[in-house]
Design a protein around this motif. Structure first.
Motif, PDB file in Angstrom:
ATOM      1  N   VAL A 114      13.652  37.945  38.007  1.00 32.17           N
ATOM      2  CA  VAL A 114      12.448  37.670  38.782  1.00 32.17           C
ATOM      3  C   VAL A 114      12.789  36.869  40.039  1.00 32.17           C
ATOM      4  CG1 VAL A 114      10.237  36.452  38.773  1.00 32.17           C
ATOM      5  CG2 VAL A 114      10.886  37.896  36.844  1.00 32.17           C
ATOM      6  N   THR A 115      13.666  35.901  39.897  1.00 32.06           N
ATOM      7  CA  THR A 115      14.076  35.115  41.061  1.00 32.06           C
ATOM      8  C   THR A 115      14.715  36.010  42.111  1.00 32.06           C
ATOM      9  OG1 THR A 115      14.388  33.152  39.687  1.00 32.06           O
ATOM     10  CG2 THR A 115      15.503  33.179  41.823  1.00 32.06           C
ATOM     11  N   ALA A 116      15.590  36.890  41.675  1.00 29.30           N
ATOM     12  CA  ALA A 116      16.230  37.826  42.607  1.00 29.30           C
ATOM     13  C   ALA A 116      15.198  38.742  43.249  1.00 29.30           C
ATOM     14  CB  ALA A 116      17.297  38.642  41.885  1.00 29.30           C
ATOM     15  N   ALA A 117      14.261  39.239  42.459  1.00 32.92           N
ATOM     16  CA  ALA A 117      13.232  40.136  42.990  1.00 32.92           C
ATOM     17  C   ALA A 117      12.347  39.403  44.002  1.00 32.92           C
ATOM     18  CB  ALA A 117      12.389  40.712  41.855  1.00 32.92           C
ATOM     19  N   LEU A 118      12.008  38.148  43.726  1.00 28.07           N
ATOM     20  CA  LEU A 118      11.175  37.380  44.649  1.00 28.07           C
ATOM     21  C   LEU A 118      11.861  37.198  46.000  1.00 28.07           C
ATOM     22  CD1 LEU A 118       9.595  34.615  42.377  1.00 28.07           C
ATOM     23  CD2 LEU A 118       8.376  36.407  43.605  1.00 28.07           C
ATOM     24  N   THR A 119      13.176  37.058  46.001  1.00 29.12           N
ATOM     25  CA  THR A 119      13.892  36.878  47.265  1.00 29.12           C
ATOM     26  C   THR A 119      13.854  38.139  48.121  1.00 29.12           C
ATOM     27  OG1 THR A 119      16.042  37.486  46.345  1.00 29.12           O
ATOM     28  CG2 THR A 119      15.453  35.138  46.304  1.00 29.12           C
ATOM     29  N   HIS A 120      13.624  39.288  47.490  1.00 30.23           N
ATOM     30  CA  HIS A 120      13.552  40.542  48.234  1.00 30.23           C
ATOM     31  C   HIS A 120      12.144  40.866  48.732  1.00 30.23           C
ATOM     32  CE1 HIS A 120      17.400  41.098  46.091  1.00 30.23           C
ATOM     33  NE2 HIS A 120      17.734  41.641  47.245  1.00 30.23           N
ATOM     34  N   LEU A 121      11.162  40.127  48.265  1.00 36.01           N
ATOM     35  CA  LEU A 121       9.784  40.357  48.695  1.00 36.01           C
ATOM     36  C   LEU A 121       9.538  39.682  50.045  1.00 36.01           C
ATOM     37  CD1 LEU A 121       7.735  39.701  45.439  1.00 36.01           C
ATOM     38  CD2 LEU A 121       8.327  41.904  46.445  1.00 36.01           C
ATOM     39  N   ARG A 122       8.490  40.140  50.703  1.00 31.38           N
ATOM     40  CA  ARG A 122       8.074  39.444  51.919  1.00 31.38           C
ATOM     41  C   ARG A 122       7.660  38.032  51.528  1.00 31.38           C
ATOM     42  NH1 ARG A 122       4.062  44.019  53.863  1.00 31.38           N
ATOM     43  NH2 ARG A 122       2.779  42.714  52.549  1.00 31.38           N
ATOM     44  N   ARG A 123       7.836  37.129  52.469  1.00 26.01           N
ATOM     45  CA  ARG A 123       7.552  35.717  52.200  1.00 26.01           C
ATOM     46  C   ARG A 123       6.119  35.519  51.707  1.00 26.01           C
ATOM     47  NH1 ARG A 123       6.913  30.903  56.230  1.00 26.01           N
ATOM     48  NH2 ARG A 123       5.688  32.547  57.170  1.00 26.01           N
ATOM     49  N   ASN A 124       5.148  36.192  52.328  1.00 25.96           N
ATOM     50  CA  ASN A 124       3.742  36.032  51.927  1.00 25.96           C
ATOM     51  C   ASN A 124       3.497  36.545  50.513  1.00 25.96           C
ATOM     52  OD1 ASN A 124       3.160  34.871  54.375  1.00 25.96           O
ATOM     53  ND2 ASN A 124       2.369  36.751  55.282  1.00 25.96           N
ATOM     54  N   ASP A 125       4.152  37.648  50.136  1.00 24.42           N
ATOM     55  CA  ASP A 125       4.006  38.170  48.780  1.00 24.42           C
ATOM     56  C   ASP A 125       4.584  37.189  47.763  1.00 24.42           C
ATOM     57  OD1 ASP A 125       2.739  40.478  49.623  1.00 24.42           O
ATOM     58  OD2 ASP A 125       4.558  41.708  49.561  1.00 24.42           O
ATOM     59  N   ALA A 126       5.773  36.691  48.048  1.00 25.14           N
ATOM     60  CA  ALA A 126       6.407  35.737  47.131  1.00 25.14           C
ATOM     61  C   ALA A 126       5.554  34.475  46.997  1.00 25.14           C
ATOM     62  CB  ALA A 126       7.814  35.393  47.610  1.00 25.14           C
ATOM     63  N   GLU A 127       4.980  34.022  48.105  1.00 25.06           N
ATOM     64  CA  GLU A 127       4.177  32.802  48.075  1.00 25.06           C
ATOM     65  C   GLU A 127       2.912  32.978  47.242  1.00 25.06           C
ATOM     66  OE1 GLU A 127       2.884  28.887  48.771  1.00 25.06           O
ATOM     67  OE2 GLU A 127       4.833  29.871  48.764  1.00 25.06           O
ATOM     68  N   ILE A 128       2.208  34.097  47.419  1.00 23.87           N
ATOM     69  CA  ILE A 128       0.974  34.291  46.643  1.00 23.87           C
ATOM     70  C   ILE A 128       1.299  34.416  45.154  1.00 23.87           C
ATOM     71  CG2 ILE A 128       0.739  36.810  46.799  1.00 23.87           C
ATOM     72  CD1 ILE A 128      -2.295  36.273  47.322  1.00 23.87           C
ATOM     73  N   LEU A 129       2.427  35.044  44.822  1.00 29.76           N
ATOM     74  CA  LEU A 129       2.824  35.143  43.409  1.00 29.76           C
ATOM     75  C   LEU A 129       3.166  33.762  42.842  1.00 29.76           C
ATOM     76  CD1 LEU A 129       4.943  38.395  43.567  1.00 29.76           C
ATOM     77  CD2 LEU A 129       2.814  38.074  42.294  1.00 29.76           C
ATOM     78  N   ARG A 130       3.836  32.949  43.622  1.00 32.06           N
ATOM     79  CA  ARG A 130       4.164  31.594  43.153  1.00 32.06           C
ATOM     80  C   ARG A 130       2.903  30.758  42.978  1.00 32.06           C
ATOM     81  NH1 ARG A 130       8.554  32.107  47.216  1.00 32.06           N
ATOM     82  NH2 ARG A 130      10.435  32.538  46.032  1.00 32.06           N
ATOM     83  N   LEU A 131       1.993  30.854  43.939  1.00 25.39           N
ATOM     84  CA  LEU A 131       0.735  30.108  43.816  1.00 25.39           C
ATOM     85  C   LEU A 131      -0.030  30.539  42.573  1.00 25.39           C
ATOM     86  CD1 LEU A 131      -0.437  30.134  47.538  1.00 25.39           C
ATOM     87  CD2 LEU A 131       0.221  28.118  46.208  1.00 25.39           C
ATOM     88  N   TRP A 132      -0.032  31.828  42.298  1.00 24.43           N
ATOM     89  CA  TRP A 132      -0.732  32.359  41.132  1.00 24.43           C
ATOM     90  C   TRP A 132      -0.040  31.952  39.841  1.00 24.43           C
ATOM     91  CZ3 TRP A 132       1.351  36.476  38.070  1.00 24.43           C
ATOM     92  CH2 TRP A 132       0.494  36.937  37.082  1.00 24.43           C
ATOM     93  N   ALA A 133       1.280  32.127  39.781  1.00 25.16           N
ATOM     94  CA  ALA A 133       2.003  31.891  38.532  1.00 25.16           C
ATOM     95  C   ALA A 133       2.341  30.421  38.321  1.00 25.16           C
ATOM     96  CB  ALA A 133       3.278  32.733  38.510  1.00 25.16           C
ATOM     97  N   TRP A 134       2.913  29.777  39.300  1.00 31.18           N
ATOM     98  CA  TRP A 134       3.361  28.398  39.118  1.00 31.18           C
ATOM     99  C   TRP A 134       2.211  27.403  39.191  1.00 31.18           C
ATOM    100  CZ3 TRP A 134       8.256  28.135  42.704  1.00 31.18           C
ATOM    101  CH2 TRP A 134       9.255  28.966  42.166  1.00 31.18           C
ATOM    102  N   ASP A 135       1.341  27.591  40.169  1.00 33.47           N
ATOM    103  CA  ASP A 135       0.253  26.636  40.374  1.00 33.47           C
ATOM    104  C   ASP A 135      -1.033  27.037  39.669  1.00 33.47           C
ATOM    105  OD1 ASP A 135       1.835  24.973  42.053  1.00 33.47           O
ATOM    106  OD2 ASP A 135       1.568  26.432  43.658  1.00 33.47           O
ATOM    107  N   GLU A 136      -1.005  28.216  39.017  1.00 33.65           N
ATOM    108  CA  GLU A 136      -2.119  28.707  38.215  1.00 33.65           C
ATOM    109  C   GLU A 136      -3.422  28.798  39.005  1.00 33.65           C
ATOM    110  OE1 GLU A 136      -2.345  26.326  34.680  1.00 33.65           O
ATOM    111  OE2 GLU A 136      -0.347  26.917  34.039  1.00 33.65           O
ATOM    112  N   LEU A 137      -3.333  29.242  40.249  1.00 32.25           N
ATOM    113  CA  LEU A 137      -4.526  29.379  41.071  1.00 32.25           C
ATOM    114  C   LEU A 137      -5.202  30.719  40.808  1.00 32.25           C
ATOM    115  CD1 LEU A 137      -3.329  27.949  44.511  1.00 32.25           C
ATOM    116  CD2 LEU A 137      -4.406  26.751  42.594  1.00 32.25           C
ATOM    117  N   THR A 138      -6.532  30.692  40.781  1.00 28.42           N
ATOM    118  CA  THR A 138      -7.326  31.909  40.635  1.00 28.42           C
ATOM    119  C   THR A 138      -7.516  32.528  42.016  1.00 28.42           C
ATOM    120  OG1 THR A 138      -9.387  30.714  40.945  1.00 28.42           O
ATOM    121  CG2 THR A 138      -8.568  30.910  38.670  1.00 28.42           C
ATOM    122  N   SER A 139      -8.065  33.729  42.057  1.00 25.55           N
ATOM    123  CA  SER A 139      -8.294  34.391  43.348  1.00 25.55           C
ATOM    124  C   SER A 139      -9.149  33.547  44.297  1.00 25.55           C
ATOM    125  CB  SER A 139      -8.916  35.766  43.146  1.00 25.55           C
ATOM    126  OG  SER A 139      -7.980  36.630  42.551  1.00 25.55           O
TER     127      SER A 139
END
Length: 189
Positions: A114-139
């Motif tokens: 997952v870490t490797a895959a996140l590095t290949h994503l666009r920065r905005n995509d990786a950031e929204i996924l981190r906010l959703w998964a790590w920070d547990e933010l809803t839409s």
């Protein structure tokens, strides 16, 4: 206070609190984390040097305790993220003589993928996924953070998940079945 006076005060403070705070931290965490947290603690001391009281040790321990809490919170988020990723994308079942070792190895392997895959994503995509998964933010919360509508946040999150899935597929490993409830935060549970 001149720069020279600030530097001397900081050196004196490090001599006074450095070892006691390091011992405090090493009793509560591993050596590497303790070293990282002592660095964070001393940085806070430098930034707030004018606020450090005469009896600096208790104040420095409070700062170290708060810095350690921040590190431990981040570690718990990473652990929850790995759990979510495993739930969304379970590792392939393998026959192993030591089931406990395979669970640890699988979790580490998934985290690395997952870490490797996140590095290949666009920065905005990786950031929204981190906010959703790590920070547990809803839409709706993502919308506030990103300055967009809740609907746009849900769409961006859905697309980012799809791109992450494609990156994981490119790595040659099956991603398992991820069920999406379009536009809903239930999809991550």
């Amino acid at each position: 206070m001149t720069d020279t006076e600030r530097e001397k005060r900081m050196r004196d403070l490090v001599v006074l609190v450095g070892d006691p705070v390091r011992r405090y931290l090493r009793r509560r965490t591993d050596a590497a984390t303790a070293d990282d947290v002592i660095g964070d603690t001393l940085l806070v001391c430098w930034r707030r040097l004018d606020e450090v009281p005469d009896d600096a040790l208790p104040w420095a321990i409070v700062v170290a305790r708060q810095c350690l809490s921040n590190v431990q919170r981040a570690q718990r988020r990473r652990t929850r993220l790995i759990g979510r990723i495993i739930a969304l994308d379970p590792p392939p079942a393998t026959a192993d003589e030591n089931p406990a070792a395979s669970t640890v190895d699988a979790g580490t392997a998934v985290a690395a993928r997952v870490t490797a895959a996140l590095t290949h994503l666009r920065r905005n995509d990786a950031e929204i996924l981190r906010l959703w998964a790590w920070d547990e933010l809803t839409s709706p919360q993502l919308a506030v953070v990103l300055g967009i509508s809740a609907n746009a946040a849900a769409i961006r999150l859905h697309r980012a998940k799809a791109r992450l899935k494609q990156e994981l597929l490119k790595s040659g490993h099956p991603t398992g079945h991820i069920t999406h409830n379009e536009g809903s935060d239930d999809a991550r549970r």
